[in-house]
Write a protein that holds these residues in place. Structure first.
Motif, mmCIF file in Angstrom:
data_model
loop_
_atom_site.group_PDB
_atom_site.id
_atom_site.type_symbol
_atom_site.label_atom_id
_atom_site.label_comp_id
_atom_site.label_asym_id
_atom_site.label_seq_id
_atom_site.Cartn_x
_atom_site.Cartn_y
_atom_site.Cartn_z
ATOM 1 N N GLU A 1 94.583 71.960 -30.092
ATOM 2 C CA GLU A 1 95.925 72.376 -29.703
ATOM 3 C C GLU A 1 96.271 73.682 -30.419
ATOM 4 O O GLU A 1 95.935 73.851 -31.596
ATOM 5 C CB GLU A 1 96.948 71.297 -30.077
ATOM 6 C CG GLU A 1 96.882 70.052 -29.214
ATOM 7 C CD GLU A 1 97.238 70.336 -27.774
ATOM 8 O OE1 GLU A 1 98.186 71.110 -27.541
ATOM 9 O OE2 GLU A 1 96.548 69.815 -26.881
ATOM 10 N N PRO A 2 96.936 74.607 -29.726
ATOM 11 C CA PRO A 2 97.321 75.856 -30.403
ATOM 12 C C PRO A 2 98.331 75.585 -31.500
ATOM 13 O O PRO A 2 99.173 74.684 -31.397
ATOM 14 C CB PRO A 2 97.937 76.692 -29.265
ATOM 15 C CG PRO A 2 98.332 75.711 -28.214
ATOM 16 C CD PRO A 2 97.349 74.581 -28.314
ATOM 17 N N ARG B 1 96.396 85.084 -26.762
ATOM 18 C CA ARG B 1 95.187 84.271 -26.620
ATOM 19 C C ARG B 1 94.454 84.136 -27.956
ATOM 20 O O ARG B 1 93.864 83.098 -28.239
ATOM 21 C CB ARG B 1 94.268 84.870 -25.545
ATOM 22 C CG ARG B 1 94.742 84.554 -24.139
ATOM 23 C CD ARG B 1 94.104 85.449 -23.087
ATOM 24 N NE ARG B 1 94.404 84.986 -21.746
ATOM 25 C CZ ARG B 1 95.568 85.137 -21.136
ATOM 26 N NH1 ARG B 1 96.550 85.779 -21.770
ATOM 27 N NH2 ARG B 1 95.763 84.678 -19.912
ATOM 28 N N PHE B 2 94.491 85.203 -28.746
ATOM 29 C CA PHE B 2 93.900 85.136 -30.081
ATOM 30 C C PHE B 2 94.683 84.169 -30.978
ATOM 31 O O PHE B 2 94.099 83.392 -31.736
ATOM 32 C CB PHE B 2 93.871 86.537 -30.689
ATOM 33 C CG PHE B 2 93.429 86.596 -32.121
ATOM 34 C CD1 PHE B 2 92.120 86.278 -32.482
ATOM 35 C CD2 PHE B 2 94.311 86.987 -33.124
ATOM 36 C CE1 PHE B 2 91.696 86.344 -33.812
ATOM 37 C CE2 PHE B 2 93.896 87.060 -34.453
ATOM 38 C CZ PHE B 2 92.591 86.735 -34.795
ATOM 39 N N LEU B 3 96.010 84.205 -30.891
ATOM 40 C CA LEU B 3 96.830 83.342 -31.729
ATOM 41 C C LEU B 3 96.851 81.902 -31.237
ATOM 42 O O LEU B 3 96.777 80.966 -32.040
ATOM 43 C CB LEU B 3 98.265 83.876 -31.803
ATOM 44 C CG LEU B 3 98.476 85.246 -32.454
ATOM 45 C CD1 LEU B 3 99.961 85.572 -32.513
ATOM 46 C CD2 LEU B 3 97.863 85.311 -33.842
ATOM 47 N N PHE B 4 96.962 81.708 -29.908
ATOM 48 C CA PHE B 4 97.231 80.375 -29.377
ATOM 49 C C PHE B 4 96.189 79.873 -28.381
ATOM 50 O O PHE B 4 96.385 78.832 -27.763
ATOM 51 C CB PHE B 4 98.598 80.367 -28.671
ATOM 52 C CG PHE B 4 99.702 81.033 -29.435
ATOM 53 C CD1 PHE B 4 100.000 80.640 -30.732
ATOM 54 C CD2 PHE B 4 100.444 82.065 -28.877
ATOM 55 C CE1 PHE B 4 101.018 81.258 -31.449
ATOM 56 C CE2 PHE B 4 101.468 82.681 -29.577
ATOM 57 C CZ PHE B 4 101.755 82.281 -30.868
ATOM 58 N N GLY B 5 95.087 80.612 -28.205
ATOM 59 C CA GLY B 5 94.107 80.239 -27.194
ATOM 60 C C GLY B 5 93.264 79.037 -27.583
ATOM 61 O O GLY B 5 93.324 78.519 -28.702
ATOM 62 N N ASN B 6 92.440 78.588 -26.615
ATOM 63 C CA ASN B 6 91.600 77.400 -26.804
ATOM 64 C C ASN B 6 90.118 77.713 -26.918
ATOM 65 O O ASN B 6 89.352 76.917 -27.456
ATOM 66 C CB ASN B 6 91.796 76.440 -25.623
ATOM 67 C CG ASN B 6 93.249 76.139 -25.342
ATOM 68 O OD1 ASN B 6 93.778 76.548 -24.317
ATOM 69 N ND2 ASN B 6 93.900 75.447 -26.261
ATOM 70 N N ALA C 1 84.972 76.440 -28.953
ATOM 71 C CA ALA C 1 86.378 76.064 -29.053
ATOM 72 C C ALA C 1 87.034 76.901 -30.145
ATOM 73 O O ALA C 1 86.407 77.274 -31.131
ATOM 74 C CB ALA C 1 86.501 74.578 -29.361
ATOM 75 N N TRP C 2 88.312 77.176 -29.972
ATOM 76 C CA TRP C 2 88.986 78.117 -30.860
ATOM 77 C C TRP C 2 90.322 77.532 -31.321
ATOM 78 O O TRP C 2 91.035 76.891 -30.564
ATOM 79 C CB TRP C 2 89.240 79.432 -30.126
ATOM 80 C CG TRP C 2 90.080 80.422 -30.878
ATOM 81 C CD1 TRP C 2 91.358 80.804 -30.600
ATOM 82 C CD2 TRP C 2 89.693 81.152 -32.045
ATOM 83 N NE1 TRP C 2 91.795 81.722 -31.514
ATOM 84 C CE2 TRP C 2 90.785 81.950 -32.418
ATOM 85 C CE3 TRP C 2 88.532 81.186 -32.811
ATOM 86 C CZ2 TRP C 2 90.758 82.789 -33.529
ATOM 87 C CZ3 TRP C 2 88.498 82.023 -33.916
ATOM 88 C CH2 TRP C 2 89.601 82.812 -34.268
ATOM 89 N N GLN C 3 90.628 77.779 -32.591
ATOM 90 C CA GLN C 3 91.949 77.400 -33.120
ATOM 91 C C GLN C 3 92.302 78.333 -34.267
ATOM 92 O O GLN C 3 91.426 78.705 -35.048
ATOM 93 C CB GLN C 3 91.947 75.960 -33.598
ATOM 94 C CG GLN C 3 93.340 75.440 -33.913
ATOM 95 C CD GLN C 3 93.334 73.974 -34.253
ATOM 96 O OE1 GLN C 3 92.723 73.561 -35.237
ATOM 97 N NE2 GLN C 3 93.986 73.163 -33.441
#
Length: 575
Positions: A10-11, A359-364, A573-575
């Motif tokens: 989750e962002p 997208r960098f701050l809140f992306g998946n 995956a990104w957070q």
């Protein structure tokens, strides 16, 4: 066993602290001091769709500040006419109440470091970049103090009762910086001597715990990470009213960044920097022609391959990774936009940069795009000249446009006409053979919440890749025989859809949920649709998809030459 909750993180919303860029003159500093948001509130009504300087089209972008507020619920902070680092903010009974109330976690705060340097609100004398970094540390510490009541209230709703120390240890923030602001950030994050936050609360001034570990992500717009060059020469250290220009001299930068240059460059993050290099992002402008500062003199002297003030190569960030006793150079996440350093067509007030920011701050998902060049083939005529012992050279220009489904803007754009392609010479590739030459093209962050159709499984994007046929040189002279200007050795668009396990199940609802991830992709003009499934043990590790470029027919190779390469996509995956 199938997972019981989505594997997509989750962002996380944290306070955003904005650090503005360089103001050269006292009038510019006064203008900055008079603006509550130091330019972060400036939007735009026009979009330069092409390189045609006379015909921009209408496109209304309200500003990063407004969009973060309207789309992500961020609060812009000034209370009772004061900023939060004003000693009066935390003084007296009213100040005590402000401290008890705290501020929302999703807040935007401006680092107003130029106020003291303006004649409007200060002495008119600029300070050192180290002083600005120390002030940033104090601002982060004050935000940490003010977020604590809100974080405690949220924890109590979950049945938790954390201590102040536990809340402070969990505190995180995002730093978003333009131009010199990115150097202020690096001066804090790379130099421990500047991490000495000092606050005055209710007339008591004291040193607070360090803050560098509180920064979760850093995003920079057009920051001269390797200084500024005019006419190919790094700006010198100058006396008098020009002394502030020396901030961008690499010898000066080496001192305030507390950095040993690598190959003479200072755009390398230390391996132990906080946050880690994986959580930094460089947004790079490529449009010098719309930068009007000094009546266009800046863009003239900085030259091609720049945003009008900062050269593309100087706006990038790198770091060195050591594995098995061997060091490799790795790029920090980056994207490119046909935008100038500032102005009506500037990079901060652009849709492209904003979409990369959120997208960098809140992306998946994070996707790094590489072109692995395995070898090149010369046209028959040029090859014959090389066999005679004559030196052959050429510049291969690699173009890229990355776009999301259903949008009119691109997330990253590199074009030969805009002086922003990735380039490799024939001699460079020949010397590297038979080893593969990896070329980092861009980084893309994707967000499930931004899908055009929320009920459509997966996240889709396109990668339009082109390799320009070079102007071949034989013995340093242009080789005209067989040359046709504008011909490409390769050009096509790859359509990619990334599906997490829940997306995969939606494709077949009758099938039980598994841990499978899937990537579907197809060239628009070459080949058939393909798909690959993955079951990674840890989705934070990259899912690697390698897509060979379709080979041209032999007759085309004989006439134009060819590049044998593979497009490599590393998704995680990104957070």
């Amino acid at each position: 066993m199938p997972e019981t909750k989505s594997p997509v993180p989750e962002p996380l919303k944290y306070p955003v602290i904005y650090v503005r860029g360089f103001a050269f003159t006292s009038d510019e500093r006064d203008e900055t001091a008079a603006d509550p948001y130091c330019g972060f509130n400036v939007g735009s009504t026009v979009y330069r769709a092409t390189a045609d300087k006379e015909k921009p089209k209408s496109y209304f972008f309200e500003s990063p500040l407004v969009r973060l507020s309207s789309e992500y619920g961020y609060h812009v902070l000034y209370k009772d006419g004061m900023e939060i680092v004003d000693p009066a903010y935390a003084s007296g009974e009213a100040g005590k109440k402000r401290l008890e109330d705290g501020i929302p976690i999703a807040s935007i705060i401006i680092h107003r470091f130029y106020d003291a340097a303006s004649k409007l609100r200060g002495t008119g004398q600029t300070s050192s970049i180290e002083d600005y970094a120390k002030e940033l540390a104090s601002l982060i510490a004050m935000v940490r103090e003010l977020v604590r009541p809100t974080a405690r209230a949220a924890a109590m709703t979950r049945g938790e009762h954390p201590t102040d120390e536990e809340l402070d240890a969990a505190f995180r923030c995002y730093l978003v910086a333009h131009s010199m602001g990115g150097l202020v950030v690096r001066t804090l994050m790379q130099n421990d001597e500047n991490d000495v936050p000092e606050l005055e609360i209710d007339e008591v001034r004291k040193i607070y715990p360090k803050v560098r570990g509180c920064v979760a992500k850093v995003f920079t717009y057009g920051t001269p990470h390797n200084g500024i060059d005019f006419a190919g020469i790094n700006v010198p250290q100058l006396p008098g009213f020009l002394k502030d220009v020396g901030t961008f001299n690499r010898d000066t930068m080496r001192a305030y960044l507390d950095q040993v240059p690598i190959g003479g460059k200072v755009n390398y993050l230390p391996a132990d920097v906080m946050p880690p290099p994986s959580h930094w992002f460089s947004m790079i402008g490529t449009n010098r022609m719309d930068y009007e500062v000094a009546k266009g003199l800046s863009r003239t002297f900085v030259g091609r391959g720049s945003d009008g003030l900062v050269r593309i190569d100087n706006a990038t960030l790198w770091y060195q990774k050591e594995e098995g006793g061997r060091k490799t150079e790795e790029p920090v996440a980056c994207a490119y936009a046909y935008r100038s350093h500032s102005g009506h067509f500037g990079i901060v007030n652009s849709e492209e940069a904003y979409q990369n920011l959120v997208r960098f701050l809140f992306g998946n998902f994070r996707v790094d795009l590489w072109l692995d060049i395995e070898g090149v083939t010369l046209p028959d005529g040029v090859q014959a000249e090389e066999l005679k012992g004559r030196k052959v050279d050429a510049v291969y220009q690699i173009e890229l446009v990355v776009a999301t489904h259903g949008k009119t803007w691109s997330l990253s754009r590199r074009k030969a006409e805009e002086d922003s392609p990735a380039c490799r010479t024939y001699q460079c590739l020949k010397a590297k053979a038979p080893a593969v030459e990896p070329v980092h093209l861009s980084t893309v962050f994707m967000m499930k919440a931004a899908r055009v159709k929320a009920d459509r499984p997966g996240i889709s994007y396109s990668v339009t890749l082109g390799i320009r046929a070079p102007d071949y040189e034989v013995a340093k002279a242009f080789w005209p025989d067989g040359h046709f200007e504008g011909v490409s050795l390769f050009r096509d668009s790859l359509i990619v859809t990334l599906l997490d396990p829940y997306d995969v199940q939606q494709l077949d609802p009758n099938k039980a949920l598994t841990a499978d991830w899937m990537v579907r992709y197809s060239w628009a003009e070459h080949g058939e649709a393909m798909e690959k499934r993955f079951t990674p043990l840890d989705i934070r590790q990259p899912i690697v998809v390698q897509v060979p470029l379709p080979a041209p027919i032999p007759a085309v190779v004989a006439r134009n030459g060819a590049v044998k390469a593979t497009l490599r996509m590393e998704a995680r995956a990104w957070q």
